[in-house]
Design an enzyme around this catalytic site. Structure first.
Site, PDB file in Angstrom:
ATOM      1  N   ARG A  22      -5.022  16.747  15.622  1.00  0.00           N
ATOM      2  CA  ARG A  22      -4.950  15.342  15.190  1.00  0.00           C
ATOM      3  C   ARG A  22      -5.991  15.033  14.124  1.00  0.00           C
ATOM      4  NH1 ARG A  22      -7.343  11.395  17.504  1.00  0.00           N
ATOM      5  NH2 ARG A  22      -7.478  12.237  19.585  1.00  0.00           N
ATOM      6  N   TYR A  74      12.057  -1.564  -0.045  1.00  0.00           N
ATOM      7  CA  TYR A  74      12.472  -0.757   1.101  1.00  0.00           C
ATOM      8  C   TYR A  74      12.364  -1.599   2.379  1.00  0.00           C
ATOM      9  CZ  TYR A  74      12.449   2.657   4.779  1.00  0.00           C
ATOM     10  OH  TYR A  74      12.733   3.323   5.934  1.00  0.00           O
ATOM     11  N   ASP A 145       4.599   3.150  -3.888  1.00  0.00           N
ATOM     12  CA  ASP A 145       5.577   3.959  -3.160  1.00  0.00           C
ATOM     13  C   ASP A 145       6.465   4.606  -4.222  1.00  0.00           C
ATOM     14  OD1 ASP A 145       7.796   4.970  -1.847  1.00  0.00           O
ATOM     15  OD2 ASP A 145       7.952   3.305  -0.431  1.00  0.00           O
ATOM     16  N   LYS A 170      12.361  12.452   2.068  1.00  0.00           N
ATOM     17  CA  LYS A 170      13.384  12.331   1.021  1.00  0.00           C
ATOM     18  C   LYS A 170      13.303  13.503   0.034  1.00  0.00           C
ATOM     19  CE  LYS A 170      13.942   8.504   3.299  1.00  0.00           C
ATOM     20  NZ  LYS A 170      13.327   7.235   2.904  1.00  0.00           N
TER      21      LYS A 170
HETATM   22  C1  LIG Z   1      12.665   6.170   3.542  1.00  0.00           C
HETATM   23  C2  LIG Z   1      11.653   5.407   2.774  1.00  0.00           C
HETATM   24  C3  LIG Z   1      10.434   5.070   3.362  1.00  0.00           C
HETATM   25  C4  LIG Z   1      10.106   5.380   4.814  1.00  0.00           C
HETATM   26  O1  LIG Z   1       9.992   6.734   5.036  1.00  0.00           O
HETATM   27  P1  LIG Z   1      10.294   7.463   6.451  1.00  0.00           P
HETATM   28  O2  LIG Z   1       9.910   8.873   6.159  1.00  0.00           O
HETATM   29  O3  LIG Z   1      11.749   7.286   6.748  1.00  0.00           O
HETATM   30  O4  LIG Z   1       9.429   6.814   7.472  1.00  0.00           O
HETATM   31  C5  LIG Z   1       9.522   4.383   2.579  1.00  0.00           C
HETATM   32  N1  LIG Z   1       9.790   4.047   1.304  1.00  0.00           N
HETATM   33  C6  LIG Z   1      10.957   4.347   0.717  1.00  0.00           C
HETATM   34  C7  LIG Z   1      11.199   3.949  -0.697  1.00  0.00           C
HETATM   35  C8  LIG Z   1      11.934   5.045   1.429  1.00  0.00           C
HETATM   36  O5  LIG Z   1      13.099   5.349   0.836  1.00  0.00           O
END
Ligand SMILES: *Cc1c(COP(=O)(O)O)cnc(C)c1O
Length: 356
Positions: A22, A74, A145, A170
């Site tokens: 952790r 998002y 992001d 992603k």
């Molecule tokens: C999917 C997504 C997230 C969240 O990510 P997870 O790995 O599903 O928790 C945050 N920002 C964007 C733009 C996303 O497409």
């Protein structure tokens, strides 16, 4: 050639160390962090999901902090900030982040500016350089992001961002087979504060996830090249299709984000949003009719996925049109994807007498 999958959660103590998973002790996770850090130009910290990474930034803010956030973005991001506001922990100022003047007007007194490189799902492009400068003028920390962009298309640290966030679920991993998140920063104190959040909340990813993400990362460049070329072609064809009323894709010269994306990004990504003629039922019919493309949430994998985002209350409430479909373009043959979209659009168009 591969980092080993180190599944140990605790390590025998040396004379002056005491490692526990952790607290970030894992060669597999470290190898992933090193690779992503090099791609973005900073030091990376991996998390168990994109949301865990986002929460480390958001929940690390002082109580009463002021955050300027995307009014449409998002769903998890919008919900996380809504929750902070509802609990009285944060003062949240939602703005259209593609409207530079509106963001600048909302900044005085802000502690945090949260941006999406390209907004999910409306495909708005923020003027990153301009907004980061304005945020720093008021002393706010900027987190971007950059999930839709990947470090091959945009490196926000080079534009002055303090923190970059990815849902590594992603594009970075790219095969729809794991959940992971990552934060990258050049600031040692900020990095230490974020690592403390990760340690305190137990938000480490698993070693198998890190191994798979590293494996996916090796093909990021070729996957992005193919997916982006596919997306450009599909967006162009969709824009000329009689059953499509609007296409949002920064690669199209007619798109409001085209000039900014051309100036700030290296490529236009592989996400497309388009609106289907008719009602939400017509758009749903497209999702029900696809055969090669999968009707599924998420994005950034090798396979094409489509979804009507306004089926979620949070997206509908934050301005996603009911007929909008979000298409994550995969690496299949472009003619196969197009043939599937064309037959699905024809089925939707044939539903002429649906109840409005
Ligand atoms: C999917 C997504 C997230 C969240 O990510 P997870 O790995 O599903 O928790 C945050 N920002 C964007 C733009 C996303 O497409």
């Amino acid at each position: 050639m591969s980092a080993p999958i180190v599944l140990s959660a605790t390590f025998q103590s040396g004379p002056d160390d005491n490692h526990y998973l952790r607290q970030g002790s894992s060669d597999t996770i470290q190898a992933f962090e090193d690779a992503v850090g090099e791609l973005e130009g900073g030091a990376a910290l991996a998390f168990g999901s994109g949301m865990a990474a986002m929460a480390a930034v958001v929940e690390g803010q002082q109580s009463g902090a002021v955050a300027v956030v995307p009014s449409s973005g998002y769903s998890g991001c919008v919900s996380l900030f809504d929750e902070q506001q509802r609990m009285g922990r944060m003062q949240v100022r939602p703005v259209d982040i593609s409207d530079t003047a509106a963001v600048v007007a909302a900044l005085p007194g802000a502690d945090l500016l949260w941006l999406e490189s390209v907004t999910n799902p409306l495909m708005g492009v923020a003027d990153l350089a301009e907004l980061i400068g304005a945020a720093h003028d008021v002393g706010a920390v900027v987190c971007v992001d950059s999930t839709f962009s990947t470090p091959l298309v945009l490196r926000p640290l080079e534009h002055g961002a303090d923190v970059v966030m990815h849902s590594a679920t992603k594009y970075l991993s790219g095969h729809s087979d794991l959940l992971m998140g990552v934060l990258i920063t050049r600031s040692a104190p900020l990095g230490a504060a974020l690592k403390l959040r990760r340690d305190l909340t137990g938000a480490m990813p698993g070693a198998l996830e890190a191994f798979l993400a590293l494996r996916g990362l090796r093909t990021l460049a070729v996957r992005m090249q193919r997916a982006q070329a596919n997306a450009m072609e599909l967006a162009t064809r969709l824009a000329a299709h009689p059953a499509v009323t609007a296409v949002r894709f920064p690669g199209l010269a007619s798109d409001p984000g085209h000039e900014r994306a051309s100036r700030l990004h290296e490529g236009y990504g592989a996400m497309i949003a388009f609106e289907v003629a008719g009602s939400a039922q017509h758009a749903e019919q497209v999702c029900q009719s696809v055969r090669l493309i999968s009707h599924a949430t998420s994005l950034g994998g090798v396979e094409s996925l489509i979804e009507r985002r306004a089926r979620y209350a949070v997206d509908a409430a934050h301005g996603t049109p009911p007929t909008l479909l979000r298409l994550s373009v995969g690496i299949e043959h472009v003619e196969d994807i197009w043939a599937d979209l064309a037959q699905a659009l024809a089925r939707a168009a044939a539903l002429s007498d649906v109840v409005p």
